[in-house]
Design an enzyme around this catalytic site. Structure first.
Site, short mmCIF file in Angstrom:
data_model
loop_
_atom_site.label_atom_id
_atom_site.label_comp_id
_atom_site.label_asym_id
_atom_site.label_seq_id
_atom_site.Cartn_x
_atom_site.Cartn_y
_atom_site.Cartn_z
N GLY A 16 33.57 26.08 34.63
CA GLY A 16 34.35 24.85 34.69
C GLY A 16 33.48 23.62 34.52
O GLY A 16 33.79 22.73 33.71
N CYS A 43 30.47 33.68 36.48
CA CYS A 43 31.00 34.48 35.37
C CYS A 43 29.89 35.08 34.52
O CYS A 43 29.86 36.27 34.27
CB CYS A 43 31.93 33.63 34.52
SG CYS A 43 32.49 34.48 33.05
N TYR A 178 40.19 43.01 43.01
CA TYR A 178 39.55 43.17 41.69
C TYR A 178 38.15 43.78 41.81
O TYR A 178 37.82 44.74 41.11
CB TYR A 178 39.35 41.80 41.05
CG TYR A 178 40.53 41.11 40.44
CD1 TYR A 178 40.74 41.16 39.06
CD2 TYR A 178 41.42 40.35 41.20
CE1 TYR A 178 41.78 40.48 38.47
CE2 TYR A 178 42.46 39.66 40.61
CZ TYR A 178 42.64 39.72 39.24
OH TYR A 178 43.66 39.04 38.65
N ARG A 199 42.03 48.24 53.65
CA ARG A 199 42.80 48.07 54.89
C ARG A 199 44.31 48.23 54.71
O ARG A 199 45.02 48.55 55.66
CB ARG A 199 42.50 46.71 55.50
CG ARG A 199 43.01 45.52 54.69
CD ARG A 199 42.66 44.21 55.40
NE ARG A 199 43.07 43.06 54.61
CZ ARG A 199 42.85 41.81 55.00
NH1 ARG A 199 42.22 41.54 56.12
NH2 ARG A 199 43.25 40.81 54.23
N ALA A 342 43.38 40.78 33.75
CA ALA A 342 43.06 42.20 33.62
C ALA A 342 42.20 42.63 34.79
O ALA A 342 41.38 41.86 35.29
CB ALA A 342 42.31 42.45 32.32
N HIS A 437 52.42 50.76 14.16
CA HIS A 437 52.47 52.21 14.33
C HIS A 437 51.32 52.90 13.61
O HIS A 437 51.01 52.53 12.49
CB HIS A 437 53.80 52.72 13.79
CG HIS A 437 53.98 54.18 13.99
ND1 HIS A 437 54.30 54.73 15.21
CD2 HIS A 437 53.88 55.20 13.11
CE1 HIS A 437 54.39 56.05 15.08
NE2 HIS A 437 54.13 56.36 13.82
P1 NDP Z 1 40.42 39.82 46.11
O1 NDP Z 1 41.07 38.66 46.77
O2 NDP Z 1 40.90 40.27 44.79
O3 NDP Z 1 40.47 41.06 47.08
C1 NDP Z 1 39.96 41.00 48.39
C2 NDP Z 1 40.25 42.32 49.04
O4 NDP Z 1 39.59 42.38 50.30
C3 NDP Z 1 41.73 42.53 49.30
O5 NDP Z 1 42.02 43.88 49.05
C4 NDP Z 1 41.87 42.20 50.78
O6 NDP Z 1 42.91 42.90 51.39
C5 NDP Z 1 40.53 42.70 51.32
N1 NDP Z 1 40.11 42.01 52.53
C6 NDP Z 1 40.11 40.68 52.78
N2 NDP Z 1 39.60 40.43 53.99
C7 NDP Z 1 39.28 41.61 54.54
C8 NDP Z 1 38.71 42.01 55.78
N3 NDP Z 1 38.38 41.11 56.70
N4 NDP Z 1 38.50 43.32 56.00
C9 NDP Z 1 38.83 44.24 55.07
N5 NDP Z 1 39.37 43.93 53.87
C10 NDP Z 1 39.59 42.62 53.61
O7 NDP Z 1 38.87 39.44 46.11
P2 NDP Z 1 37.62 40.10 45.36
O8 NDP Z 1 36.48 39.92 46.28
O9 NDP Z 1 37.92 41.46 44.86
O10 NDP Z 1 37.45 39.14 44.11
C11 NDP Z 1 37.40 37.72 44.27
C12 NDP Z 1 38.13 37.04 43.15
O11 NDP Z 1 37.37 37.11 41.97
C13 NDP Z 1 39.46 37.70 42.79
O12 NDP Z 1 40.51 37.18 43.57
C14 NDP Z 1 39.62 37.38 41.36
O13 NDP Z 1 40.37 36.19 41.25
C15 NDP Z 1 38.21 37.19 40.85
N6 NDP Z 1 37.82 38.34 40.01
C16 NDP Z 1 38.46 38.54 38.84
C17 NDP Z 1 38.15 39.61 38.05
C18 NDP Z 1 38.88 39.82 36.76
O14 NDP Z 1 39.50 38.90 36.28
N7 NDP Z 1 38.86 41.02 36.20
C19 NDP Z 1 37.09 40.55 38.41
C20 NDP Z 1 36.50 40.26 39.68
C21 NDP Z 1 36.85 39.19 40.43
P3 NDP Z 1 44.45 42.45 51.28
O15 NDP Z 1 44.90 42.85 49.92
O16 NDP Z 1 45.10 43.25 52.36
O17 NDP Z 1 44.48 40.99 51.53
#
Ligand code: NDP
Length: 460
Positions: A16, A43, A178, A199, A342, A437
Protein backbone atom coordinates in the site's frame (compact mmCIF):
# COMPACT_ATOMS: atom_id res chain seq x y z
CA UNK A 1 3.67 25.54 -2.29
CA UNK A 2 2.98 24.67 1.32
CA UNK A 3 5.43 25.64 4.04
CA UNK A 4 6.22 21.96 4.65
CA UNK A 5 9.34 20.07 3.50
CA UNK A 6 7.15 17.54 1.73
CA UNK A 7 3.68 17.11 0.27
CA UNK A 8 3.49 13.52 1.49
CA UNK A 9 5.42 11.40 3.96
CA UNK A 10 4.62 7.68 3.73
CA UNK A 11 5.46 5.46 6.71
CA UNK A 12 5.88 1.87 5.56
CA UNK A 13 7.21 0.45 2.29
CA UNK A 14 4.78 -2.41 1.75
CA UNK A 15 2.25 -2.89 -1.04
CA UNK A 16 0.00 0.00 0.00
CA UNK A 17 2.67 2.51 1.00
CA UNK A 18 4.80 1.95 -2.08
CA UNK A 19 1.84 2.29 -4.44
CA UNK A 20 0.70 5.54 -2.82
CA UNK A 21 4.25 6.96 -2.66
CA UNK A 22 4.98 6.09 -6.27
CA UNK A 23 1.72 7.52 -7.60
CA UNK A 24 2.02 10.76 -5.64
CA UNK A 25 5.66 11.22 -6.69
CA UNK A 26 4.82 10.58 -10.34
CA UNK A 27 2.30 13.42 -10.10
CA UNK A 28 5.18 15.72 -9.19
CA UNK A 29 4.44 15.75 -5.47
CA UNK A 30 7.37 15.96 -3.04
CA UNK A 31 7.28 12.51 -1.44
CA UNK A 32 9.42 10.65 1.08
CA UNK A 33 8.81 7.05 2.09
CA UNK A 34 10.37 5.42 5.15
CA UNK A 35 10.83 1.70 5.66
CA UNK A 36 12.60 0.14 8.65
CA UNK A 37 13.14 -3.32 7.16
CA UNK A 38 12.84 -4.20 3.47
CA UNK A 39 10.78 -2.60 0.70
CA UNK A 40 7.98 -4.86 -0.46
CA UNK A 41 6.49 -5.43 2.99
CA UNK A 42 4.74 -8.55 4.16
CA UNK A 43 3.50 -9.58 0.73
CA UNK A 44 6.84 -9.61 -1.04
CA UNK A 45 9.26 -10.35 1.79
CA UNK A 46 7.43 -12.81 4.08
CA UNK A 47 3.93 -13.36 2.79
CA UNK A 48 2.10 -13.91 -0.48
CA UNK A 49 5.10 -14.17 -2.81
CA UNK A 50 7.38 -16.59 -0.94
CA UNK A 51 4.28 -18.51 0.19
CA UNK A 52 3.16 -19.06 -3.42
CA UNK A 53 6.67 -20.19 -4.38
CA UNK A 54 6.56 -22.70 -1.52
CA UNK A 55 3.11 -23.86 -2.66
CA UNK A 56 4.53 -24.59 -6.11
CA UNK A 57 7.45 -26.46 -4.52
CA UNK A 58 5.13 -28.56 -2.41
CA UNK A 59 2.95 -29.61 -5.35
CA UNK A 60 5.64 -31.48 -7.27
CA UNK A 61 5.32 -34.83 -5.47
CA UNK A 62 1.68 -35.08 -6.59
CA UNK A 63 2.62 -34.06 -10.14
CA UNK A 64 5.28 -36.79 -10.15
CA UNK A 65 2.72 -39.35 -8.93
CA UNK A 66 0.08 -38.22 -11.42
CA UNK A 67 2.45 -38.44 -14.37
CA UNK A 68 2.54 -42.27 -14.18
CA UNK A 69 -1.00 -42.57 -15.56
CA UNK A 70 0.08 -40.42 -18.50
CA UNK A 71 2.89 -42.80 -19.34
CA UNK A 72 5.82 -41.26 -17.52
CA UNK A 73 8.18 -43.10 -15.27
CA UNK A 74 10.59 -41.05 -13.26
CA UNK A 75 13.66 -41.78 -11.21
CA UNK A 76 13.78 -41.25 -7.48
CA UNK A 77 12.78 -37.68 -6.61
CA UNK A 78 14.86 -35.82 -4.02
CA UNK A 79 14.09 -32.48 -2.45
CA UNK A 80 16.57 -29.95 -1.11
CA UNK A 81 15.06 -27.37 1.25
CA UNK A 82 18.17 -25.14 1.23
CA UNK A 83 17.96 -24.79 -2.56
CA UNK A 84 14.33 -23.73 -2.34
CA UNK A 85 15.07 -21.16 0.39
CA UNK A 86 18.06 -19.73 -1.49
CA UNK A 87 16.14 -19.45 -4.77
CA UNK A 88 13.19 -17.87 -2.96
CA UNK A 89 15.56 -15.34 -1.37
CA UNK A 90 16.97 -14.45 -4.78
CA UNK A 91 13.51 -13.84 -6.21
CA UNK A 92 12.50 -11.70 -3.24
CA UNK A 93 15.67 -9.61 -3.56
CA UNK A 94 14.82 -9.07 -7.25
CA UNK A 95 11.29 -7.93 -6.44
CA UNK A 96 12.51 -5.70 -3.62
CA UNK A 97 14.85 -4.06 -6.12
CA UNK A 98 11.92 -3.41 -8.48
CA UNK A 99 9.92 -1.78 -5.68
CA UNK A 100 12.82 0.55 -4.88
CA UNK A 101 13.44 1.33 -8.53
CA UNK A 102 9.77 2.18 -9.08
CA UNK A 103 9.91 4.67 -6.23
CA UNK A 104 13.21 6.17 -7.37
CA UNK A 105 12.08 6.49 -10.98
CA UNK A 106 8.94 8.29 -9.82
CA UNK A 107 11.10 10.72 -7.85
CA UNK A 108 10.26 9.66 -4.29
CA UNK A 109 12.91 10.05 -1.61
CA UNK A 110 13.69 6.68 -0.02
CA UNK A 111 14.46 6.73 3.68
CA UNK A 112 15.76 3.67 5.49
CA UNK A 113 14.82 3.67 9.14
CA UNK A 114 11.99 3.71 11.59
CA UNK A 115 9.71 6.73 11.30
CA UNK A 116 7.96 8.14 14.37
CA UNK A 117 5.31 10.84 14.45
CA UNK A 118 6.21 13.86 16.59
CA UNK A 119 3.07 15.86 15.85
CA UNK A 120 0.43 15.82 13.06
CA UNK A 121 2.86 17.27 10.51
CA UNK A 122 6.28 16.14 11.74
CA UNK A 123 8.03 12.78 11.42
CA UNK A 124 11.39 11.80 12.86
CA UNK A 125 13.65 9.12 11.39
CA UNK A 126 16.80 8.67 13.47
CA UNK A 127 18.35 12.11 13.88
CA UNK A 128 16.39 13.71 11.03
CA UNK A 129 12.99 15.37 11.14
CA UNK A 130 10.71 16.03 8.19
CA UNK A 131 7.57 18.12 7.95
CA UNK A 132 4.84 17.05 5.55
CA UNK A 133 1.48 18.41 4.56
CA UNK A 134 0.00 14.92 4.48
CA UNK A 135 1.12 11.76 6.22
CA UNK A 136 0.12 8.24 5.18
CA UNK A 137 0.59 5.36 7.62
CA UNK A 138 0.95 1.97 5.96
CA UNK A 139 2.94 -0.01 8.50
CA UNK A 140 1.09 -3.31 8.06
CA UNK A 141 0.81 -6.03 10.67
CA UNK A 142 2.67 -8.96 12.20
CA UNK A 143 1.75 -12.41 13.48
CA UNK A 144 -0.15 -12.59 16.75
CA UNK A 145 2.41 -14.29 19.00
CA UNK A 146 -0.26 -15.60 21.38
CA UNK A 147 1.25 -14.18 24.56
CA UNK A 148 -1.33 -16.00 26.71
CA UNK A 149 0.00 -19.42 25.65
CA UNK A 150 2.65 -20.72 28.07
CA UNK A 151 5.64 -21.81 26.00
CA UNK A 152 4.78 -19.64 22.98
CA UNK A 153 8.46 -18.65 22.82
CA UNK A 154 9.22 -22.18 21.57
CA UNK A 155 6.85 -21.77 18.61
CA UNK A 156 7.46 -20.35 15.16
CA UNK A 157 5.23 -18.04 13.13
CA UNK A 158 4.85 -17.55 9.39
CA UNK A 159 7.88 -15.19 9.35
CA UNK A 160 10.24 -17.92 10.60
CA UNK A 161 8.63 -20.64 8.49
CA UNK A 162 10.14 -19.10 5.36
CA UNK A 163 13.71 -19.42 6.60
CA UNK A 164 13.98 -22.56 8.72
CA UNK A 165 17.50 -23.96 8.68
CA UNK A 166 16.08 -27.37 7.88
CA UNK A 167 12.69 -28.93 7.36
CA UNK A 168 11.33 -30.56 10.52
CA UNK A 169 10.20 -34.19 10.41
CA UNK A 170 6.93 -33.24 12.09
CA UNK A 171 5.03 -30.03 12.65
CA UNK A 172 1.79 -28.87 14.23
CA UNK A 173 0.12 -25.73 12.95
CA UNK A 174 -2.45 -24.03 15.14
CA UNK A 175 -5.21 -21.96 13.49
CA UNK A 176 -7.88 -22.54 10.89
CA UNK A 177 -7.45 -19.47 8.68
CA UNK A 178 -5.58 -18.73 5.46
CA UNK A 179 -2.07 -19.06 6.86
CA UNK A 180 -2.60 -22.21 8.93
CA UNK A 181 -4.33 -24.03 6.07
CA UNK A 182 -1.85 -22.95 3.41
CA UNK A 183 1.20 -23.84 5.49
CA UNK A 184 -0.24 -27.17 6.60
CA UNK A 185 -0.50 -28.07 2.91
CA UNK A 186 2.96 -26.73 2.11
CA UNK A 187 4.64 -28.69 4.89
CA UNK A 188 2.73 -31.85 4.06
CA UNK A 189 3.61 -31.56 0.37
CA UNK A 190 7.28 -31.20 1.25
CA UNK A 191 7.13 -34.45 3.21
CA UNK A 192 6.66 -33.20 6.78
CA UNK A 193 4.28 -35.13 9.04
CA UNK A 194 1.68 -32.41 9.57
CA UNK A 195 -1.06 -31.83 12.14
CA UNK A 196 -3.51 -28.91 12.07
CA UNK A 197 -5.16 -27.89 15.33
CA UNK A 198 -8.18 -25.60 15.12
CA UNK A 199 -10.43 -24.30 17.88
CA UNK A 200 -13.67 -24.23 15.82
CA UNK A 201 -15.88 -26.95 14.35
CA UNK A 202 -14.56 -26.60 10.81
CA UNK A 203 -11.54 -24.88 9.24
CA UNK A 204 -11.81 -21.56 7.36
CA UNK A 205 -14.67 -20.14 9.37
CA UNK A 206 -15.79 -17.38 7.02
CA UNK A 207 -15.89 -19.45 3.83
CA UNK A 208 -18.73 -21.41 2.21
CA UNK A 209 -19.53 -24.59 4.13
CA UNK A 210 -19.22 -26.89 1.10
CA UNK A 211 -15.69 -25.70 0.43
CA UNK A 212 -14.72 -25.97 4.08
CA UNK A 213 -15.87 -29.60 4.34
CA UNK A 214 -14.53 -30.46 0.88
CA UNK A 215 -11.09 -29.10 1.68
CA UNK A 216 -11.03 -30.73 5.10
CA UNK A 217 -11.76 -34.14 3.54
CA UNK A 218 -9.22 -33.64 0.77
CA UNK A 219 -6.49 -32.62 3.22
CA UNK A 220 -7.18 -35.64 5.43
CA UNK A 221 -7.18 -37.92 2.40
CA UNK A 222 -3.68 -36.68 1.58
CA UNK A 223 -2.52 -37.56 5.09
CA UNK A 224 -2.77 -34.27 7.01
CA UNK A 225 -4.11 -34.82 10.49
CA UNK A 226 -6.78 -32.27 11.39
CA UNK A 227 -7.92 -31.83 14.98
CA UNK A 228 -10.91 -29.49 15.41
CA UNK A 229 -12.47 -28.09 18.57
CA UNK A 230 -9.22 -28.16 20.47
CA UNK A 231 -6.45 -25.70 21.32
CA UNK A 232 -2.93 -25.76 22.69
CA UNK A 233 -2.83 -25.00 26.41
CA UNK A 234 0.90 -25.26 27.02
CA UNK A 235 4.03 -25.93 24.98
CA UNK A 236 7.11 -27.43 26.64
CA UNK A 237 10.57 -27.95 25.24
CA UNK A 238 11.99 -31.40 25.91
CA UNK A 239 15.61 -32.33 26.51
CA UNK A 240 15.86 -33.67 22.97
CA UNK A 241 14.71 -30.22 21.70
CA UNK A 242 11.37 -31.58 20.49
CA UNK A 243 8.19 -29.92 21.73
CA UNK A 244 5.42 -31.37 23.87
CA UNK A 245 2.07 -29.76 23.09
CA UNK A 246 -0.55 -30.11 25.80
CA UNK A 247 -4.03 -29.74 24.38
CA UNK A 248 -7.22 -28.61 26.10
CA UNK A 249 -8.69 -32.07 25.47
CA UNK A 250 -6.07 -33.53 27.80
CA UNK A 251 -3.91 -35.08 25.06
CA UNK A 252 -0.18 -34.44 24.83
CA UNK A 253 1.48 -34.68 21.45
CA UNK A 254 5.14 -34.30 20.46
CA UNK A 255 6.37 -32.40 17.42
CA UNK A 256 9.67 -31.13 16.03
CA UNK A 257 8.17 -27.71 15.44
CA UNK A 258 4.96 -25.88 16.30
CA UNK A 259 3.72 -22.99 14.19
CA UNK A 260 1.05 -20.59 15.41
CA UNK A 261 -1.11 -18.90 12.76
CA UNK A 262 -3.90 -17.34 14.77
CA UNK A 263 -4.27 -14.01 13.02
CA UNK A 264 -2.19 -10.87 12.64
CA UNK A 265 -2.04 -7.67 14.68
CA UNK A 266 -1.53 -4.11 13.39
CA UNK A 267 1.91 -2.49 13.71
CA UNK A 268 1.05 0.64 15.66
CA UNK A 269 3.23 0.51 18.78
CA UNK A 270 5.87 3.20 19.16
CA UNK A 271 4.68 5.09 16.08
CA UNK A 272 3.87 8.27 17.96
CA UNK A 273 0.13 7.98 17.25
CA UNK A 274 -0.81 9.43 20.63
CA UNK A 275 1.57 12.38 20.09
CA UNK A 276 -0.11 13.10 16.77
CA UNK A 277 -3.58 12.54 18.25
CA UNK A 278 -4.47 9.56 16.00
CA UNK A 279 -7.19 7.28 17.39
CA UNK A 280 -6.81 3.51 17.47
CA UNK A 281 -9.24 0.65 18.12
CA UNK A 282 -9.20 -2.28 20.55
CA UNK A 283 -6.58 -4.28 18.63
CA UNK A 284 -4.39 -1.20 18.15
CA UNK A 285 -5.63 -0.74 14.57
CA UNK A 286 -5.81 2.80 13.21
CA UNK A 287 -9.41 3.91 12.88
CA UNK A 288 -10.25 5.45 9.50
CA UNK A 289 -13.30 6.57 7.57
CA UNK A 290 -14.44 5.29 4.16
CA UNK A 291 -11.72 7.39 2.51
CA UNK A 292 -8.94 6.00 4.77
CA UNK A 293 -8.68 9.30 6.66
CA UNK A 294 -7.96 9.14 10.40
CA UNK A 295 -9.53 11.48 12.96
CA UNK A 296 -6.57 13.84 12.30
CA UNK A 297 -7.40 15.67 9.09
CA UNK A 298 -4.03 15.40 7.32
CA UNK A 299 -3.16 11.86 8.47
CA UNK A 300 -4.37 8.83 6.55
CA UNK A 301 -3.87 5.09 6.96
CA UNK A 302 -4.23 2.15 4.59
CA UNK A 303 -3.61 -1.59 4.51
CA UNK A 304 -3.30 -4.11 7.33
CA UNK A 305 -2.59 -1.42 9.94
CA UNK A 306 -6.26 -0.44 9.66
CA UNK A 307 -7.42 -4.07 10.07
CA UNK A 308 -10.20 -3.76 7.52
CA UNK A 309 -9.52 -6.55 5.02
CA UNK A 310 -5.96 -7.90 5.33
CA UNK A 311 -5.19 -8.54 1.68
CA UNK A 312 -2.51 -7.03 -0.57
CA UNK A 313 -4.82 -6.03 -3.44
CA UNK A 314 -7.07 -4.30 -0.92
CA UNK A 315 -4.16 -2.22 0.42
CA UNK A 316 -3.24 -1.30 -3.15
CA UNK A 317 -6.84 -0.33 -3.92
CA UNK A 318 -6.96 1.74 -0.74
CA UNK A 319 -3.75 3.49 -1.86
CA UNK A 320 -5.29 4.39 -5.21
CA UNK A 321 -8.47 5.72 -3.55
CA UNK A 322 -6.25 7.76 -1.20
CA UNK A 323 -4.44 9.34 -4.15
CA UNK A 324 -7.74 10.21 -5.86
CA UNK A 325 -9.13 11.73 -2.69
CA UNK A 326 -6.06 13.49 -1.31
CA UNK A 327 -4.33 14.67 -4.48
CA UNK A 328 -6.80 14.64 -7.37
CA UNK A 329 -9.76 16.38 -5.79
CA UNK A 330 -11.84 13.29 -6.56
CA UNK A 331 -13.11 11.90 -3.22
CA UNK A 332 -13.20 8.11 -3.69
CA UNK A 333 -14.43 5.87 -0.89
CA UNK A 334 -12.92 2.41 -0.68
CA UNK A 335 -15.26 -0.32 -1.90
CA UNK A 336 -14.74 -3.46 0.19
CA UNK A 337 -17.69 -5.36 -1.34
CA UNK A 338 -17.28 -8.63 -3.22
CA UNK A 339 -13.53 -9.07 -2.96
CA UNK A 340 -12.42 -12.18 -4.82
CA UNK A 341 -9.87 -14.19 -2.87
CA UNK A 342 -8.00 -17.48 -2.97
CA UNK A 343 -6.68 -19.83 -0.34
CA UNK A 344 -3.66 -21.56 -1.83
CA UNK A 345 -4.45 -24.81 -0.16
CA UNK A 346 -4.25 -28.13 -2.01
CA UNK A 347 -6.82 -28.33 -3.53
CA UNK A 348 -7.10 -24.59 -3.91
CA UNK A 349 -10.06 -22.40 -2.95
CA UNK A 350 -11.24 -19.50 -5.10
CA UNK A 351 -14.21 -17.50 -3.98
CA UNK A 352 -16.08 -14.23 -4.36
CA UNK A 353 -19.23 -12.83 -2.78
CA UNK A 354 -21.46 -14.40 -0.18
CA UNK A 355 -21.23 -17.95 1.11
CA UNK A 356 -24.50 -19.90 1.06
CA UNK A 357 -24.73 -19.40 4.84
CA UNK A 358 -24.25 -15.61 4.67
CA UNK A 359 -26.58 -15.25 1.68
CA UNK A 360 -29.29 -17.25 3.46
CA UNK A 361 -29.32 -14.62 6.19
CA UNK A 362 -29.72 -11.82 3.69
CA UNK A 363 -32.14 -13.15 1.04
CA UNK A 364 -35.55 -14.84 1.40
CA UNK A 365 -34.89 -17.43 -1.28
CA UNK A 366 -31.73 -18.69 -2.90
CA UNK A 367 -31.07 -21.04 -5.79
CA UNK A 368 -27.92 -23.07 -5.27
CA UNK A 369 -26.21 -24.51 -8.32
CA UNK A 370 -23.63 -27.05 -7.28
CA UNK A 371 -21.41 -29.49 -9.13
CA UNK A 372 -18.94 -31.95 -7.69
CA UNK A 373 -16.84 -33.91 -10.13
CA UNK A 374 -13.44 -35.38 -10.84
CA UNK A 375 -11.59 -32.93 -13.07
CA UNK A 376 -10.40 -34.36 -16.40
CA UNK A 377 -6.74 -34.07 -15.42
CA UNK A 378 -7.40 -36.65 -12.67
CA UNK A 379 -8.93 -39.25 -14.97
CA UNK A 380 -5.70 -40.78 -16.27
CA UNK A 381 -3.74 -40.00 -13.13
CA UNK A 382 -6.23 -41.97 -11.06
CA UNK A 383 -6.35 -39.26 -8.38
CA UNK A 384 -9.73 -39.39 -6.65
CA UNK A 385 -9.83 -35.74 -5.56
CA UNK A 386 -13.06 -33.99 -6.49
CA UNK A 387 -13.65 -30.46 -7.61
CA UNK A 388 -16.57 -28.43 -6.24
CA UNK A 389 -18.22 -25.50 -8.03
CA UNK A 390 -21.04 -23.57 -6.58
CA UNK A 391 -23.12 -20.54 -7.53
CA UNK A 392 -25.32 -18.83 -4.97
CA UNK A 393 -28.17 -17.00 -6.70
CA UNK A 394 -30.73 -14.61 -5.21
CA UNK A 395 -33.98 -16.12 -6.56
CA UNK A 396 -35.81 -12.79 -6.67
CA UNK A 397 -33.28 -10.78 -8.69
CA UNK A 398 -31.52 -13.79 -10.32
CA UNK A 399 -28.22 -12.11 -9.38
CA UNK A 400 -25.23 -14.37 -8.68
CA UNK A 401 -24.31 -13.21 -5.19
CA UNK A 402 -21.62 -15.79 -4.49
CA UNK A 403 -19.33 -18.06 -6.54
CA UNK A 404 -17.15 -20.69 -4.91
CA UNK A 405 -14.66 -23.18 -6.28
CA UNK A 406 -12.53 -25.90 -4.73
CA UNK A 407 -10.01 -27.49 -7.05
CA UNK A 408 -7.09 -26.89 -9.41
CA UNK A 409 -6.70 -23.23 -10.53
CA UNK A 410 -9.63 -22.09 -8.38
CA UNK A 411 -7.78 -18.85 -7.57
CA UNK A 412 -7.30 -18.02 -11.26
CA UNK A 413 -11.01 -18.63 -11.92
CA UNK A 414 -12.05 -16.54 -8.91
CA UNK A 415 -10.35 -13.51 -10.44
CA UNK A 416 -12.64 -13.67 -13.49
CA UNK A 417 -15.72 -14.58 -11.46
CA UNK A 418 -14.89 -11.50 -9.40
CA UNK A 419 -15.65 -9.32 -12.44
CA UNK A 420 -18.98 -11.07 -13.04
CA UNK A 421 -20.12 -10.82 -9.43
CA UNK A 422 -18.88 -7.23 -9.10
CA UNK A 423 -20.79 -6.36 -12.27
CA UNK A 424 -23.90 -7.81 -10.60
CA UNK A 425 -24.51 -10.27 -13.42
CA UNK A 426 -27.45 -12.67 -13.23
CA UNK A 427 -27.60 -16.42 -13.59
CA UNK A 428 -29.17 -15.80 -17.03
CA UNK A 429 -26.00 -13.91 -18.06
CA UNK A 430 -23.97 -16.94 -17.00
CA UNK A 431 -26.33 -19.24 -18.96
CA UNK A 432 -25.99 -17.11 -22.11
CA UNK A 433 -22.21 -17.54 -22.01
CA UNK A 434 -20.67 -20.23 -24.23
CA UNK A 435 -18.53 -22.79 -22.48
CA UNK A 436 -14.79 -23.14 -23.01
CA UNK A 437 -14.42 -26.81 -23.76
CA UNK A 438 -12.93 -29.00 -22.43
CA UNK A 439 -12.21 -27.14 -19.24
CA UNK A 440 -13.21 -27.43 -15.60
CA UNK A 441 -14.45 -23.84 -15.62
CA UNK A 442 -17.14 -24.63 -18.20
CA UNK A 443 -19.18 -26.08 -15.36
CA UNK A 444 -19.78 -22.50 -14.21
CA UNK A 445 -21.91 -21.77 -17.29
CA UNK A 446 -23.53 -25.19 -17.74
CA UNK A 447 -25.28 -25.76 -14.41
CA UNK A 448 -28.80 -25.12 -15.71
CA UNK A 449 -30.96 -26.53 -12.90
CA UNK A 450 -30.64 -25.52 -9.27
CA UNK A 451 -29.33 -28.38 -7.13
CA UNK A 452 -31.52 -27.13 -4.28
CA UNK A 453 -33.15 -23.99 -2.95
CA UNK A 454 -32.78 -22.27 0.38
CA UNK A 455 -36.00 -20.67 1.63
CA UNK A 456 -36.00 -18.62 4.82
CA UNK A 457 -32.70 -20.17 5.79
CA UNK A 458 -33.83 -23.82 5.19
CA UNK A 459 -32.73 -26.08 2.32
CA UNK A 460 -35.77 -27.23 0.34
P1 NDP B 1 -7.13 -15.60 9.86
O1 NDP B 1 -7.89 -14.49 10.47
O2 NDP B 1 -7.41 -16.01 8.47
O3 NDP B 1 -7.28 -16.89 10.76
C1 NDP B 1 -6.95 -16.88 12.12
C2 NDP B 1 -7.28 -18.23 12.68
O4 NDP B 1 -6.79 -18.33 14.01
C3 NDP B 1 -8.78 -18.48 12.72
O5 NDP B 1 -9.00 -19.83 12.38
C4 NDP B 1 -9.12 -18.23 14.18
O6 NDP B 1 -10.21 -18.98 14.62
C5 NDP B 1 -7.86 -18.72 14.87
N1 NDP B 1 -7.62 -18.07 16.16
C6 NDP B 1 -7.69 -16.76 16.46
N2 NDP B 1 -7.37 -16.55 17.74
C7 NDP B 1 -7.08 -17.75 18.28
C8 NDP B 1 -6.68 -18.19 19.57
N3 NDP B 1 -6.49 -17.33 20.56
N4 NDP B 1 -6.47 -19.50 19.76
C9 NDP B 1 -6.64 -20.39 18.76
N5 NDP B 1 -7.01 -20.03 17.51
C10 NDP B 1 -7.24 -18.73 17.27
O7 NDP B 1 -5.60 -15.19 10.08
P2 NDP B 1 -4.24 -15.78 9.48
O8 NDP B 1 -3.25 -15.62 10.56
O9 NDP B 1 -4.44 -17.13 8.89
O10 NDP B 1 -3.94 -14.77 8.30
C11 NDP B 1 -3.95 -13.36 8.53
C12 NDP B 1 -4.55 -12.64 7.35
O11 NDP B 1 -3.63 -12.64 6.29
C13 NDP B 1 -5.79 -13.32 6.79
O12 NDP B 1 -6.95 -12.85 7.43
C14 NDP B 1 -5.77 -12.93 5.36
O13 NDP B 1 -6.53 -11.76 5.20
C15 NDP B 1 -4.31 -12.69 5.06
N6 NDP B 1 -3.77 -13.79 4.23
C16 NDP B 1 -4.25 -13.96 2.98
C17 NDP B 1 -3.80 -14.98 2.19
C18 NDP B 1 -4.34 -15.15 0.81
O14 NDP B 1 -4.92 -14.22 0.28
N7 NDP B 1 -4.21 -16.32 0.20
C19 NDP B 1 -2.78 -15.91 2.65
C20 NDP B 1 -2.37 -15.67 4.01
C21 NDP B 1 -2.85 -14.64 4.74
P3 NDP B 1 -11.74 -18.56 14.31
O15 NDP B 1 -11.99 -18.90 12.89
O16 NDP B 1 -12.51 -19.42 15.26
O17 NDP B 1 -11.84 -17.11 14.62
Amino acid sequence: MSGFDLDLFVIGGGSGGVRAGRLAASMGKRVAIAEEYRFGGTCVIRGCVPKKLFVYASQFPEHFEDSAGYGWSLGEARFDWQTLVANKDREIARLEGLYRKGLENAGAQIIEGRAVLIDPHTVRVGEKTFTAEKILIATGGRPNVHEALPGNEHCIFSNEAFDLEELPRSIAVEGGGYIAVEFANIFHGLGVETTLVYRGKEILSRFDGDLRHGLHEAMEAKGIRIICQDIFEKIEKREDARLDAHLMSGTTMTFDKIMLAIGRVPNTEGLGLAEAGVETGVKGEILVDDYSRTNVENIWAIGDVTDRVQLTPVAIHEAMCFIETAFKDNPTPVDHQDIATAVFSQPEIGTVGLSEEAAAERFDELEIYRASFRPMRHTLSGRQEKMIMKLVVDAASRRVVGAHILGPDAGEMAQLLGIAVKARLTKDDFDKTMAVHPSAAEELVTMYQPTYRVRNGERV
